[in-house]
Design a protein around this motif. Structure first.
Motif, PDB file in Angstrom:
ATOM      1  N   ALA A 159      65.110 -69.274  97.787  1.00 26.90           N
ATOM      2  CA  ALA A 159      64.795 -68.273  98.800  1.00 26.90           C
ATOM      3  C   ALA A 159      65.939 -68.119  99.802  1.00 26.90           C
ATOM      4  O   ALA A 159      66.289 -66.998 100.199  1.00 26.90           O
ATOM      5  N   ARG A 160      66.551 -69.232 100.196  1.00 28.49           N
ATOM      6  CA  ARG A 160      67.677 -69.169 101.144  1.00 28.49           C
ATOM      7  C   ARG A 160      68.888 -68.482 100.512  1.00 28.49           C
ATOM      8  O   ARG A 160      69.544 -67.641 101.148  1.00 28.49           O
ATOM      9  N   VAL A 161      69.190 -68.843  99.272  1.00 30.32           N
ATOM     10  CA  VAL A 161      70.340 -68.232  98.594  1.00 30.32           C
ATOM     11  C   VAL A 161      70.104 -66.736  98.407  1.00 30.32           C
ATOM     12  O   VAL A 161      70.995 -65.912  98.649  1.00 30.32           O
ATOM     13  N   ALA A 162      68.898 -66.363  97.963  1.00 34.06           N
ATOM     14  CA  ALA A 162      68.592 -64.955  97.742  1.00 34.06           C
ATOM     15  C   ALA A 162      68.705 -64.150  99.032  1.00 34.06           C
ATOM     16  O   ALA A 162      69.213 -63.027  99.034  1.00 34.06           O
ATOM     17  N   ALA A 163      68.244 -64.722 100.128  1.00 33.43           N
ATOM     18  CA  ALA A 163      68.344 -64.030 101.410  1.00 33.43           C
ATOM     19  C   ALA A 163      69.795 -63.755 101.765  1.00 33.43           C
ATOM     20  O   ALA A 163      70.139 -62.677 102.264  1.00 33.43           O
ATOM     21  N   GLY A 164      70.678 -64.712 101.501  1.00 33.23           N
ATOM     22  CA  GLY A 164      72.088 -64.524 101.791  1.00 33.23           C
ATOM     23  C   GLY A 164      72.733 -63.468 100.924  1.00 33.23           C
ATOM     24  O   GLY A 164      73.646 -62.748 101.372  1.00 33.23           O
ATOM     25  N   LEU A 165      72.261 -63.323  99.686  1.00 32.65           N
ATOM     26  CA  LEU A 165      72.847 -62.334  98.783  1.00 32.65           C
ATOM     27  C   LEU A 165      72.607 -60.914  99.265  1.00 32.65           C
ATOM     28  O   LEU A 165      73.449 -60.034  99.073  1.00 32.65           O
ATOM     29  N   THR A 166      71.472 -60.671  99.875  1.00 30.29           N
ATOM     30  CA  THR A 166      71.172 -59.313 100.335  1.00 30.29           C
ATOM     31  C   THR A 166      71.982 -58.933 101.562  1.00 30.29           C
ATOM     32  O   THR A 166      72.074 -57.756 101.905  1.00 30.29           O
ATOM     33  N   GLU A 167      72.589 -59.919 102.199  1.00 35.38           N
ATOM     34  CA  GLU A 167      73.308 -59.653 103.446  1.00 35.38           C
ATOM     35  C   GLU A 167      74.822 -59.702 103.298  1.00 35.38           C
ATOM     36  O   GLU A 167      75.534 -58.948 103.960  1.00 35.38           O
ATOM     37  N   GLY A 168      75.324 -60.590 102.396  1.00 43.62           N
ATOM     38  CA  GLY A 168      76.758 -60.781 102.382  1.00 43.62           C
ATOM     39  C   GLY A 168      77.453 -60.639 101.044  1.00 43.62           C
ATOM     40  O   GLY A 168      78.671 -60.564 100.990  1.00 43.62           O
ATOM     41  N   ASP A 169      76.715 -60.600  99.931  1.00 45.92           N
ATOM     42  CA  ASP A 169      77.359 -60.544  98.629  1.00 45.92           C
ATOM     43  C   ASP A 169      77.804 -59.119  98.309  1.00 45.92           C
ATOM     44  O   ASP A 169      77.008 -58.176  98.330  1.00 45.92           O
ATOM     45  N   GLU A 170      79.095 -58.964  98.009  1.00 44.37           N
ATOM     46  CA  GLU A 170      79.653 -57.631  97.786  1.00 44.37           C
ATOM     47  C   GLU A 170      78.988 -56.915  96.624  1.00 44.37           C
ATOM     48  O   GLU A 170      78.775 -55.698  96.657  1.00 44.37           O
ATOM     49  N   TRP A 171      78.640 -57.661  95.568  1.00 43.23           N
ATOM     50  CA  TRP A 171      78.153 -57.036  94.356  1.00 43.23           C
ATOM     51  C   TRP A 171      76.633 -56.944  94.291  1.00 43.23           C
ATOM     52  O   TRP A 171      76.100 -56.164  93.492  1.00 43.23           O
ATOM     53  N   LEU A 172      75.924 -57.737  95.095  1.00 45.77           N
ATOM     54  CA  LEU A 172      74.464 -57.756  95.007  1.00 45.77           C
ATOM     55  C   LEU A 172      73.770 -57.289  96.280  1.00 45.77           C
ATOM     56  O   LEU A 172      72.546 -57.312  96.349  1.00 45.77           O
ATOM     57  N   LYS A 173      74.525 -56.860  97.277  1.00 44.99           N
ATOM     58  CA  LYS A 173      73.905 -56.460  98.542  1.00 44.99           C
ATOM     59  C   LYS A 173      73.011 -55.246  98.377  1.00 44.99           C
ATOM     60  O   LYS A 173      72.110 -55.015  99.197  1.00 44.99           O
ATOM     61  N   ASP A 174      73.227 -54.443  97.322  1.00 39.10           N
ATOM     62  CA  ASP A 174      72.388 -53.272  97.080  1.00 39.10           C
ATOM     63  C   ASP A 174      71.371 -53.504  95.965  1.00 39.10           C
ATOM     64  O   ASP A 174      70.774 -52.548  95.446  1.00 39.10           O
ATOM     65  N   ALA A 175      71.176 -54.764  95.563  1.00 43.23           N
ATOM     66  CA  ALA A 175      70.210 -55.070  94.515  1.00 43.23           C
ATOM     67  C   ALA A 175      68.791 -54.781  94.981  1.00 43.23           C
ATOM     68  O   ALA A 175      68.511 -54.700  96.183  1.00 43.23           O
TER      69      ALA A 175
END
Length: 249
Positions: free
Chosen positions: A124-140
């Protein structure tokens, strides 16, 4: 066939059930709490939560069952194939230097990590970070996949992001082994990229190096394009790391 999660009385975002392959896909981009919110569908119906970008890389003809595959045998074969490809490209010496202190003989599976945090809490913590900072997954968007376990998501979707390296079902077999040894969850998936959370990562340099060999067999591009050695990769990307990211050219 996917059970429609909205028919289960769950409080989920608006979404659509898709077929071939079967999964549910949210209408709107994911937020920091999306993965956690989707956990209720796993508990109610066995649907695995995922942050999914670019679903056009899913292929129903490649859906398969990881039960028929052995992680150790797959990694050993991929390890040998990488060395052979380097020889064919006349890069054998560079490949040998990269994998030191290992030789071309497959070194075997790394030891399991020490029991760590709850895998779902880490995910859950990792997934939350992906929506905020990951260049390729922020729009997932949020997705729910009918699979027995998180590791099986790739096989259930027929994901084609690593098709030039190996089949999705073989990657799922390896992820199963990492689920058992390191408490991983597959949390993010793009066109040629996947992200897993790690509840019990290696905590010593030797154990991290041993696992780095598995990562190299699993996804050589993520190692050799960014690092000069497995030791460097292990120190930066494996040791005590609760997120592993893999991508294929």
């Amino acid at each position: 066939m996917v059970i429609n999660p909205n028919a289960l009385g769950l409080e989920l975002p608006a979404g659509t059930v898709r077929v071939q392959p079967s999964y549910w896909y949210a209408d709107e981009h994911a937020t920091s709490g999306t993965w956690s919110r989707l956990m209720s569908a796993r508990e109610a119906a066995g649907l695995q939560p995922l942050l999914l970008a670019e679903p056009q890389y899913l292929h129903p003809s490649q859906v398969d069952d990881p039960d028929d595959h052995d992680a150790a045998a797959i990694l050993a074969e991929l390890w040998r194939e990488i060395q052979q490809e380097a020889d064919d490209d006349e890069d054998g010496e560079a490949a040998d230097a990269l994998i030191e202190p290992f030789t071309r003989a497959w070194p075997g599976l790394a030891p399991a990590g020490a029991p760590g945090a709850d895998p779902d809490a880490v995910a859950a913590r990792v997934a939350a970070g992906l929506t905020e900072g990951d260049e390729w997954l922020k729009d997932a968007r949020g997705a729910l996949v009918p699979a027995r376990r998180s590791a099986d998501i790739l096989a259930a979707l027929g994901w084609g992001g690593a098709a030039q390296h190996t089949e999705a079902v073989r990657l799922s077999a390896v992820l199963r082994s990492w689920e058992e040894r390191f408490g991983i969850r597959l949390v993010g998936l793009g066109s040629d990229l996947l992200v897993v959370s790690v509840a019990a990562p290696p905590s010593t340099p030797d154990d991290a190096l041993a696992l780095a060999a598995e990562h190299y067999a699993f996804c050589p591009d993520a190692v050799w394009q960014d690092y000069d050695s497995l030791r460097e990769y292990a120190a930066e990307e494996v040791l005590n790391r609760h997120q592993w990211t893999f991508w294929w050219d």
